[in-house]
Design a protein around this motif. Structure first.
Motif, PDB file in Angstrom:
ATOM      1  N   PHE A 189      21.603   4.611   1.099  1.00 43.37           N
ATOM      2  CA  PHE A 189      20.292   4.733   0.292  1.00 43.37           C
ATOM      3  C   PHE A 189      20.427   5.765  -0.880  1.00 43.37           C
ATOM      4  CE2 PHE A 189      19.152   3.726   4.848  1.00 43.37           C
ATOM      5  CZ  PHE A 189      18.235   2.464   4.490  1.00 43.37           C
ATOM      6  N   GLY A 190      19.869   5.450  -1.967  1.00 40.00           N
ATOM      7  CA  GLY A 190      20.108   6.412  -3.153  1.00 40.00           C
ATOM      8  C   GLY A 190      18.924   7.296  -3.399  1.00 40.00           C
ATOM      9  N   GLY A 191      17.868   7.162  -2.238  1.00 41.73           N
ATOM     10  CA  GLY A 191      16.925   8.154  -2.339  1.00 41.73           C
ATOM     11  C   GLY A 191      15.764   7.694  -1.508  1.00 41.73           C
ATOM     12  N   ARG A 192      14.530   8.443  -1.593  1.00 40.09           N
ATOM     13  CA  ARG A 192      13.409   7.835  -0.910  1.00 40.09           C
ATOM     14  C   ARG A 192      13.089   6.562  -1.288  1.00 40.09           C
ATOM     15  NH1 ARG A 192       7.558   9.507  -0.686  1.00 40.09           N
ATOM     16  NH2 ARG A 192       7.059   9.085   1.406  1.00 40.09           N
ATOM     17  N   GLY A 193      12.556   5.842  -0.087  1.00 37.19           N
ATOM     18  CA  GLY A 193      12.034   4.510  -0.351  1.00 37.19           C
ATOM     19  C   GLY A 193      11.327   4.008   0.796  1.00 37.19           C
ATOM     20  N   LEU A 194      10.925   2.669   0.731  1.00 32.95           N
ATOM     21  CA  LEU A 194      10.248   2.058   1.910  1.00 32.95           C
ATOM     22  C   LEU A 194      11.216   0.897   2.365  1.00 32.95           C
ATOM     23  CD1 LEU A 194       7.688   1.211   3.233  1.00 32.95           C
ATOM     24  CD2 LEU A 194       7.179  -0.568   1.473  1.00 32.95           C
ATOM     25  N   SER A 195      11.436   0.855   3.888  1.00 28.42           N
ATOM     26  CA  SER A 195      12.351   0.015   4.477  1.00 28.42           C
ATOM     27  C   SER A 195      11.349  -0.793   5.495  1.00 28.42           C
ATOM     28  CB  SER A 195      13.239   0.881   5.233  1.00 28.42           C
ATOM     29  OG  SER A 195      14.368   1.423   4.475  1.00 28.42           O
ATOM     30  N   LEU A 196      11.303  -2.205   5.346  1.00 32.03           N
ATOM     31  CA  LEU A 196      10.720  -2.972   6.178  1.00 32.03           C
ATOM     32  C   LEU A 196      11.641  -3.885   7.170  1.00 32.03           C
ATOM     33  CD1 LEU A 196       9.314  -3.278   3.103  1.00 32.03           C
ATOM     34  CD2 LEU A 196       7.458  -3.938   4.677  1.00 32.03           C
ATOM     35  N   VAL A 198      12.290  -0.825  -2.299  1.00 28.82           N
ATOM     36  CA  VAL A 198      11.898  -1.498  -1.214  1.00 28.82           C
ATOM     37  C   VAL A 198      13.036  -2.314  -0.816  1.00 28.82           C
ATOM     38  CG1 VAL A 198      10.580  -3.123  -0.306  1.00 28.82           C
ATOM     39  CG2 VAL A 198       9.587  -1.760  -2.178  1.00 28.82           C
ATOM     40  N   ASN A 199      13.323  -1.901   0.506  1.00 30.36           N
ATOM     41  CA  ASN A 199      14.475  -2.675   1.155  1.00 30.36           C
ATOM     42  C   ASN A 199      13.814  -3.470   2.384  1.00 30.36           C
ATOM     43  OD1 ASN A 199      17.456  -2.139   0.603  1.00 30.36           O
ATOM     44  ND2 ASN A 199      16.574  -0.131   0.464  1.00 30.36           N
ATOM     45  N   ASN A 258       0.837  -1.309  -0.059  1.00 34.44           N
ATOM     46  CA  ASN A 258       0.078  -0.050   0.076  1.00 34.44           C
ATOM     47  C   ASN A 258       0.888   1.243   0.038  1.00 34.44           C
ATOM     48  OD1 ASN A 258      -2.112   1.538   0.169  1.00 34.44           O
ATOM     49  ND2 ASN A 258      -2.808   1.291   2.185  1.00 34.44           N
ATOM     50  N   MET A 259       1.621   1.269  -1.112  1.00 33.65           N
ATOM     51  CA  MET A 259       2.472   2.560  -1.296  1.00 33.65           C
ATOM     52  C   MET A 259       1.859   4.117  -0.970  1.00 33.65           C
ATOM     53  SD  MET A 259       5.522   1.166  -1.408  1.00 33.65           S
ATOM     54  CE  MET A 259       6.630   0.269  -2.293  1.00 33.65           C
ATOM     55  N   GLU A 260       0.681   3.916  -1.461  1.00 35.96           N
ATOM     56  CA  GLU A 260       0.066   5.295  -1.436  1.00 35.96           C
ATOM     57  C   GLU A 260      -0.206   5.843   0.042  1.00 35.96           C
ATOM     58  OE1 GLU A 260      -1.150   2.809  -3.257  1.00 35.96           O
ATOM     59  OE2 GLU A 260      -1.094   3.400  -5.438  1.00 35.96           O
ATOM     60  N   LYS A 261      -0.622   4.542   0.610  1.00 35.09           N
ATOM     61  CA  LYS A 261      -0.641   4.860   2.465  1.00 35.09           C
ATOM     62  C   LYS A 261       0.625   5.073   3.113  1.00 35.09           C
ATOM     63  CE  LYS A 261      -2.393   5.034   6.530  1.00 35.09           C
ATOM     64  NZ  LYS A 261      -3.414   6.126   6.870  1.00 35.09           N
ATOM     65  N   LYS A 320      15.174   9.550   4.227  1.00 38.37           N
ATOM     66  CA  LYS A 320      13.903   9.556   3.664  1.00 38.37           C
ATOM     67  C   LYS A 320      13.372   8.217   3.411  1.00 38.37           C
ATOM     68  CE  LYS A 320      15.319  13.829   1.476  1.00 38.37           C
ATOM     69  NZ  LYS A 320      15.313  14.479   0.121  1.00 38.37           N
ATOM     70  N   GLN A 321      13.307   7.414   4.448  1.00 36.47           N
ATOM     71  CA  GLN A 321      12.747   6.124   4.398  1.00 36.47           C
ATOM     72  C   GLN A 321      11.459   5.921   5.053  1.00 36.47           C
ATOM     73  OE1 GLN A 321      14.352   3.453   2.484  1.00 36.47           O
ATOM     74  NE2 GLN A 321      15.081   5.294   2.014  1.00 36.47           N
ATOM     75  N   ASP A 322      10.330   5.641   4.445  1.00 38.64           N
ATOM     76  CA  ASP A 322       9.135   5.179   5.209  1.00 38.64           C
ATOM     77  C   ASP A 322       9.211   3.715   5.841  1.00 38.64           C
ATOM     78  OD1 ASP A 322       7.156   7.323   4.314  1.00 38.64           O
ATOM     79  OD2 ASP A 322       8.536   7.003   2.796  1.00 38.64           O
ATOM     80  N   ILE A 323       8.885   3.629   6.918  1.00 37.33           N
ATOM     81  CA  ILE A 323       9.247   2.459   7.859  1.00 37.33           C
ATOM     82  C   ILE A 323       8.050   1.605   8.157  1.00 37.33           C
ATOM     83  CG2 ILE A 323      10.424   1.974  10.213  1.00 37.33           C
ATOM     84  CD1 ILE A 323      11.588   4.888  10.020  1.00 37.33           C
ATOM     85  N   VAL A 324       8.393   0.289   8.180  1.00 38.28           N
ATOM     86  CA  VAL A 324       7.359  -0.680   8.795  1.00 38.28           C
ATOM     87  C   VAL A 324       8.288  -1.596   9.630  1.00 38.28           C
ATOM     88  CG1 VAL A 324       5.999  -2.665   8.020  1.00 38.28           C
ATOM     89  CG2 VAL A 324       6.000  -0.523   6.659  1.00 38.28           C
TER      90      VAL A 324
END
Length: 291
Positions: A171-178, A83-84, A20-23, A200-204
């Motif tokens: 990190f090369g830029g913004r992304g999602l890290s779980l 995605v990481n 759910n990248m939008e969220k 600039k990582q969104d975190i889970v």
């Protein structure tokens, strides 16, 4: 996959889900997630190197003629997210019945499938003894087999030093890290959460504990052995000791959840005894991590 084969029926079910990248990435600028609209009517944005499984219609053959290398065109509405997945490979993860390591690798495999199926770029990062070992960049559904092979070759040993390991990631830029872990580590989560947020990582946070840890059945006088340090502790598990353990555990879970929230992340508490279907189709949907 060594840690529980993904049969064709399960993969078909997975195809109905997506991250759910939008969220998850709503707080940042747009354009990191491709729209569902396909075609060449969107504005050209960039190239990336071809990966097995990519649509050959997107290959720039002129670029191939000049360089001898295959590149795929990306369009403004189709920029891929990075995605990481960070996996705790310490010895404590190899505990429980079923083992936390089994749940961790199966969950990582499912998340990897979702990312690759939606044409996002993926990297798997193994954390152990303060070191970080990263896979190459996977891209495209055709690379799931290679991703699964990488997950098959994980050894669980040593201790967790998550701050030291995560801070080795460039990190090369913004992304999602779980991050998938039991979070039994001496460092404070805030230390590596700040680092991820700075980059600039969104975190889970996907917090896996064993059934024995969540609901211990032990009683009486016993000797406990630390699964990471081999340290021994003699305890008398009276009802009051069990009550104190449960309060401490609940406090630990609450603090981790609050830390995740503080840094704009999502959190899910998972039992290694739960089925992968429950985790994906119930817990992670409820947390709005997948949809």
């Amino acid at each position: 996959m060594q840690y529980g084969a993904f049969d064709s029926e399960f993969l078909k079910r997975l195809e109905r889900l997506s991250l759910n990248m939008e969220k998850l990435m709503a707080s940042g600028s747009g354009g990191l997630r491709k729209s569902k609209a396909k075609g060449s009517s969107v504005e050209f944005s960039d190239y990336r190197e071809y990966a097995y499984g990519d649509d050959l219609r997107r290959v720039d053959w002129n670029a191939y003629g000049r360089s001898g290398r295959l590149f795929v065109k990306l369009f403004m509405e189709e920029r891929e997210a990075m995605v990481n997945i960070f996996l705790d490979c310490s010895r404590s993860m190899d505990f429980g019945e079923p083992k936390k390591s089994l749940a961790e690798v199966q969950l990582a495999g499912a998340i990897a499938f979702l990312a690759l199926n939606n044409m996002d770029r993926l990297c798997i990062n193994l954390m152990q003894n303060g070191s970080l070992r990263s896979s190459g960049i996977f891209g495209g559904r055709g690379q799931f087999e290679g991703c699964a092979a990488f997950l098959d070759n994980i050894e669980f040993k040593g201790i967790a030093d998550m701050e030291k390991a995560i801070k080795q990631k460039k990190f090369g830029g913004r992304g999602l890290s779980l991050i998938i872990s039991d979070f039994f580590t001496q460092d404070k989560p805030e230390d590596f959460l700040k680092y991820l947020l700075y980059h600039k990582q969104d975190i889970v946070l996907l917090h896996i504990l064993s059934a024995e840890e969540l609901n211990p059945k032990l009683q009486g006088q016993i000797r406990l052995k630390d699964s990471e340090t081999d340290g021994m502790l003699d305890v008398d598990l009276t009802p009051s000791v069990i009550d104190n353990y449960e309060r401490t555990l609940n406090s630990f879970i609450s603090a981790l959840k609050e830390s995740s929230k503080k840094y704009g992340g999502a959190y899910v508490n998972i039992s290694s005894a739960d089925s992968l279907e429950k985790v994906l189709f119930e817990d992670m949907i409820a947390a709005q991590i997948v949809k």
